[in-house]
Design an enzyme around this catalytic site. Structure first.
Site, PDB file in Angstrom:
ATOM      1  N   HIS A  10       0.843  -1.205   0.000  1.00  0.00           N
ATOM      2  CA  HIS A  10       0.000   0.000   0.000  1.00  0.00           C
ATOM      3  C   HIS A  10       0.874   1.249   0.000  1.00  0.00           C
ATOM      4  O   HIS A  10       0.691   2.161  -0.816  1.00  0.00           O
ATOM      5  CB  HIS A  10      -0.914  -0.031   1.236  1.00  0.00           C
ATOM      6  CG  HIS A  10      -1.774   1.180   1.393  1.00  0.00           C
ATOM      7  ND1 HIS A  10      -3.132   1.166   1.177  1.00  0.00           N
ATOM      8  CD2 HIS A  10      -1.484   2.453   1.786  1.00  0.00           C
ATOM      9  CE1 HIS A  10      -3.640   2.358   1.417  1.00  0.00           C
ATOM     10  NE2 HIS A  10      -2.653   3.158   1.787  1.00  0.00           N
ATOM     11  N   GLU A  11       1.831   1.314   0.922  1.00  0.00           N
ATOM     12  CA  GLU A  11       2.692   2.482   1.024  1.00  0.00           C
ATOM     13  C   GLU A  11       3.634   2.599  -0.172  1.00  0.00           C
ATOM     14  O   GLU A  11       3.903   3.709  -0.658  1.00  0.00           O
ATOM     15  CB  GLU A  11       3.503   2.430   2.326  1.00  0.00           C
ATOM     16  CG  GLU A  11       2.661   2.471   3.587  1.00  0.00           C
ATOM     17  CD  GLU A  11       1.803   3.723   3.692  1.00  0.00           C
ATOM     18  OE1 GLU A  11       2.237   4.788   3.188  1.00  0.00           O
ATOM     19  OE2 GLU A  11       0.706   3.644   4.268  1.00  0.00           O
ATOM     20  N   HIS A  14       1.918   4.312  -3.062  1.00  0.00           N
ATOM     21  CA  HIS A  14       1.897   5.774  -2.918  1.00  0.00           C
ATOM     22  C   HIS A  14       3.203   6.376  -3.432  1.00  0.00           C
ATOM     23  O   HIS A  14       3.208   7.342  -4.207  1.00  0.00           O
ATOM     24  CB  HIS A  14       1.739   6.162  -1.445  1.00  0.00           C
ATOM     25  CG  HIS A  14       0.369   5.952  -0.888  1.00  0.00           C
ATOM     26  ND1 HIS A  14      -0.778   6.283  -1.573  1.00  0.00           N
ATOM     27  CD2 HIS A  14      -0.032   5.477   0.327  1.00  0.00           C
ATOM     28  CE1 HIS A  14      -1.829   6.006  -0.815  1.00  0.00           C
ATOM     29  NE2 HIS A  14      -1.400   5.510   0.333  1.00  0.00           N
TER      30      HIS A  14
END
Length: 209
Positions: A10-11, A14
């Protein structure tokens, strides 16, 4: 391990989208990596979840936010919205891939909007993988700063709403924690409904082929 993998990807999403849009802040900070130690936060990833668990409350936590310099991003607020949506979208893709693997191997089945495993350890792991990623994706779309949904809302909101959101930015995480602690039942119903709807969509799609 499921939570760790889902949170790291997820990170990373980004950071990668921010880099593709011209901001190298995450890259310079060493965040474009699969190394979980670069993404974990002592307070959000460990202290708060442990405290919530020991107090009997809902488990809440997160990773260290990926640094983004909005002045370097292409497309202004829309660029930030793309960076933000990359995280939940990654979780939804991971959930869908896990769902496909689970259903095609006979380890999972959807009944009445719920996900059930039909085998032993493998079924448990793949079911948790799907549900954890759906949970991450849905929760992060809540439009309260600093959650990802707020970045998407910011891009389409009028100036008056943007001003309110700017004012909430500093204290937003406290608001999120209060929602989790004070309204756990309401949050559970909303998220449960969203997850159930997405699972039904996954099931419908797989039955087309």
């Amino acid at each position: 391990m499921v939570i760790l993998v889902s949170m790291v990807l997820h990170e990373l999403a980004h950071g990668l989208v921010a880099y593709w849009l011209g901001d190298n802040t995450a890259k310079d900070d060493g965040r474009l990596t699969l190394n979980p130690l670069k993404h974990l936060d002592p307070v959000m990833s460990f202290l708060i979840p442990i405290m919530m668990f020991m107090s009997g409350g809902p488990i809440f936590g997160g990773a260290k936010p990926v640094p983004v310099n909005t002045s370097k991003l292409k497309h202004g607020p829309w660029g930030m919205a793309l960076v933000a949506i990359a995280g939940p979208l990654t979780n939804f893709i991971l959930a869908f891939v896990g769902f496909l693997i689970g259903t095609w191997t006979g380890a999972l089945q959807v009944m009445d909007g719920g996900l059930y495993y039909t085998t032993g350890l493998w079924g448990i792991i793949i079911a948790e993988f799907v549900l954890v990623n759906l949970g991450f994706g849905v929760f992060n779309l809540i439009p309260i700063p600093p959650l990802d949904g707020s970045r998407v809302l910011y891009a389409i909101a009028p100036d008056a709403v943007r001003n309110v959101m700017d004012g909430m930015e500093r204290w937003g995480i406290i608001v999120v924690m209060l929602v989790v602690i004070v309204f756990p039942s309401f949050l559970s119903v909303v998220m449960g409904g969203a997850v159930s709807g997405i699972l039904s969509g996954f099931s419908w799609f797989t039955h087309l082929f």
